[in-house]
Write a protein that holds these residues in place. Structure first.
Motif, PDB file in Angstrom:
ATOM      1  N   PHE A 271       0.819  -1.205   0.000  1.00  0.00           N
ATOM      2  CA  PHE A 271       0.000   0.000   0.000  1.00  0.00           C
ATOM      3  C   PHE A 271       0.858   1.261   0.000  1.00  0.00           C
ATOM      4  CE2 PHE A 271      -2.913  -3.119   1.947  1.00  0.00           C
ATOM      5  CZ  PHE A 271      -3.949  -3.021   1.024  1.00  0.00           C
ATOM      6  N   THR A 272       0.519   2.178  -0.903  1.00  0.00           N
ATOM      7  CA  THR A 272       1.120   3.505  -0.964  1.00  0.00           C
ATOM      8  C   THR A 272       0.092   4.526  -0.473  1.00  0.00           C
ATOM      9  OG1 THR A 272       0.391   3.909  -3.239  1.00  0.00           O
ATOM     10  CG2 THR A 272       2.496   2.775  -2.947  1.00  0.00           C
ATOM     11  N   GLU A 273       0.494   5.804  -0.434  1.00  0.00           N
ATOM     12  CA  GLU A 273      -0.388   6.862   0.044  1.00  0.00           C
ATOM     13  C   GLU A 273      -0.512   7.974  -0.983  1.00  0.00           C
ATOM     14  OE1 GLU A 273       0.666   8.322   3.887  1.00  0.00           O
ATOM     15  OE2 GLU A 273       1.219   6.327   4.612  1.00  0.00           O
ATOM     16  N   THR A 274      -1.490   8.830  -0.768  1.00  0.00           N
ATOM     17  CA  THR A 274      -1.749   9.905  -1.717  1.00  0.00           C
ATOM     18  C   THR A 274      -0.711  11.015  -1.657  1.00  0.00           C
ATOM     19  OG1 THR A 274      -3.240  10.847  -0.051  1.00  0.00           O
ATOM     20  CG2 THR A 274      -4.247   9.529  -1.805  1.00  0.00           C
ATOM     21  N   LEU A 275      -0.117  11.277  -0.487  1.00  0.00           N
ATOM     22  CA  LEU A 275       0.762  12.436  -0.321  1.00  0.00           C
ATOM     23  C   LEU A 275       2.228  12.069  -0.144  1.00  0.00           C
ATOM     24  CD1 LEU A 275      -1.448  14.561   2.115  1.00  0.00           C
ATOM     25  CD2 LEU A 275      -1.392  14.615  -0.388  1.00  0.00           C
ATOM     26  N   VAL A 276       2.566  10.802  -0.283  1.00  0.00           N
ATOM     27  CA  VAL A 276       3.932  10.339  -0.078  1.00  0.00           C
ATOM     28  C   VAL A 276       4.414   9.627  -1.337  1.00  0.00           C
ATOM     29  CG1 VAL A 276       5.432   8.859   1.329  1.00  0.00           C
ATOM     30  CG2 VAL A 276       3.534  10.100   2.404  1.00  0.00           C
ATOM     31  N   SER A 277       5.665   9.852  -1.718  1.00  0.00           N
ATOM     32  CA  SER A 277       6.209   9.208  -2.910  1.00  0.00           C
ATOM     33  C   SER A 277       6.094   7.686  -2.817  1.00  0.00           C
ATOM     34  CB  SER A 277       7.681   9.591  -3.093  1.00  0.00           C
ATOM     35  OG  SER A 277       8.269   8.791  -4.105  1.00  0.00           O
ATOM     36  N   PRO A 278       5.621   7.017  -3.882  1.00  0.00           N
ATOM     37  CA  PRO A 278       5.454   5.564  -3.854  1.00  0.00           C
ATOM     38  C   PRO A 278       6.692   4.789  -4.288  1.00  0.00           C
ATOM     39  CG  PRO A 278       4.554   6.403  -5.899  1.00  0.00           C
ATOM     40  CD  PRO A 278       5.066   7.610  -5.126  1.00  0.00           C
ATOM     41  N   LYS A 279       7.799   5.456  -4.576  1.00  0.00           N
ATOM     42  CA  LYS A 279       8.930   4.798  -5.227  1.00  0.00           C
ATOM     43  C   LYS A 279       9.458   3.599  -4.460  1.00  0.00           C
ATOM     44  CE  LYS A 279       9.134   7.479  -8.827  1.00  0.00           C
ATOM     45  NZ  LYS A 279       8.802   6.954 -10.168  1.00  0.00           N
ATOM     46  N   VAL A 280       9.708   3.761  -3.164  1.00  0.00           N
ATOM     47  CA  VAL A 280      10.256   2.644  -2.390  1.00  0.00           C
ATOM     48  C   VAL A 280       9.259   1.498  -2.327  1.00  0.00           C
ATOM     49  CG1 VAL A 280      11.033   1.924  -0.105  1.00  0.00           C
ATOM     50  CG2 VAL A 280      11.811   4.097  -1.053  1.00  0.00           C
TER      51      VAL A 280
END
Length: 325
Positions: A271-280
């Motif tokens: 899971f990624t978030e809307t306001l944080v970079s998803p790269k990692v």
């Protein structure tokens, strides 16, 4: 002995950390005031003014206050709220506001401003519910005592993301109604009535989440940022976070550890978030053979809808990822 998978994670993470830090810093920048539709920046017509430090509390103040209050939001939509810097006008506004709704441990600038300018009018939601201890990862480069709130200059030891448990947030709604009723007795009945409705809506949402997540094939959620402790606690899920702090650089060791957990527990979604970079998170997903999906911590106003619709979208996302009926 380190596995080949762990070596790959460490090597790929090392090349990403610098770029990820820059992306996270960019996403966290920005400040300003956002007002509700009826707000003017002042308590017009004798209405109390409620200043809300972040979106979930702004939404709740609008539900409970209705047309009887002016609601001022300090955080702009689409801006990561943890690093909010207040403008001189916002600080001055705290001198006259009737109530400041905030969660101590989320925004250090707000915590300091409330202490200095509105200590007698602060409404700290974290004091109203049972909080959860903050996670700690010594590997993240903060020392053994490092945790999310100390990252942002705080000395609190709890997870501040309490609004992700609707049952706790219902308690906050009820107490906000009582607080406004005491501050504005002439309109007390309206505050209590709207607070009761908001609490009922949150209780209904809690029931939807409990039912939807009751019989899932998997119960582990791997997240880029450990913001979902309350959701996991309430609905008997296991949160495995890459990082405690959205601004922190996860170490290669931590990434390798999370990768091993994800593989062992056959996690299919990172899971990624809307306001944080998803790269990692994307690199981790590729390594473990998973996909990515957005799980919203609702720290900012959603692009569409509101708090309730964002939580229901989270439920839909979780049900798909965890293979729930």
């Amino acid at each position: 002995m380190m596995s080949d998978s762990s070596r790959r994670i460490r090597m790929r993470a090392a090349g990403l950390l610098t770029g990820t830090a820059l992306l996270a810093a960019t996403a966290a920048c920005g400040s300003g005031a956002a007002e509700s539709a009826g707000g003017t920046g002042g308590a017009g017509g004798g209405r109390p003014e409620v200043t809300a430090a972040l979106y979930p509390l702004q939404w709740l103040a609008e539900q409970v206050g209705g047309g009887d209050v002016t609601v001022i939001g300090l955080a702009e939509p689409g801006v990561e709220p943890h690093d909010l810097e207040l403008t001189p006008a916002q600080v001055a506004g705290l001198e006259k506001t009737s109530l400041v709704a905030y969660v101590k441990g989320v925004q250090p600038a707000v915590d300091e401003a409330v202490e200095q300018h509105a200590a007698d009018r602060g409404f700290d939601a974290a004091t109203l519910v049972k909080t959860l201890a903050a996670e700690e990862h010594a590997e993240e480069g903060h020392g053994e005592e490092g945790h999310a709130e100390e990252e942002h200059g705080h000395e609190v030891s709890y997870d501040p993301h309490l609004w992700l448990d609707p049952s706790r947030f219902a308690t906050v709604a009820t107490r906000l109604g009582e607080k406004l009723a005491a501050a504005d007795p002439a309109r007390a009945a309206g505050y209590r009535e709207r607070a009761a409705k908001a609490a009922a809506d949150l209780t209904a949402l809690d029931g939807e989440l409990a039912q939807g997540l009751a019989d899932c094939a998997s119960r582990s959620i791997v997240t880029g940022h450990e913001a979902f402790g309350y959701l996991a606690d309430r609905y008997k899920l296991k949160q495995v976070g890459i990082s405690v702090d959205p601004d922190a650089e996860p170490s290669p060791a931590r990434l390798a550890e999370v990768a091993e957990v994800a593989k062992r527990e056959k996690v299919t979604t990172i899971f990624t978030e809307t306001l944080v970079s998803p790269k990692v998170a994307e690199v981790l997903a590729q390594e473990v053979g998973a996909t990515t999906a957005v799980l919203d911590p609702i720290e900012s106003r959603p692009a569409d809808g509101d708090y309730l619709s964002a939580m229901r979208q989270n439920l839909t996302t979780l049900k798909k990822a965890l293979s729930c009926p």
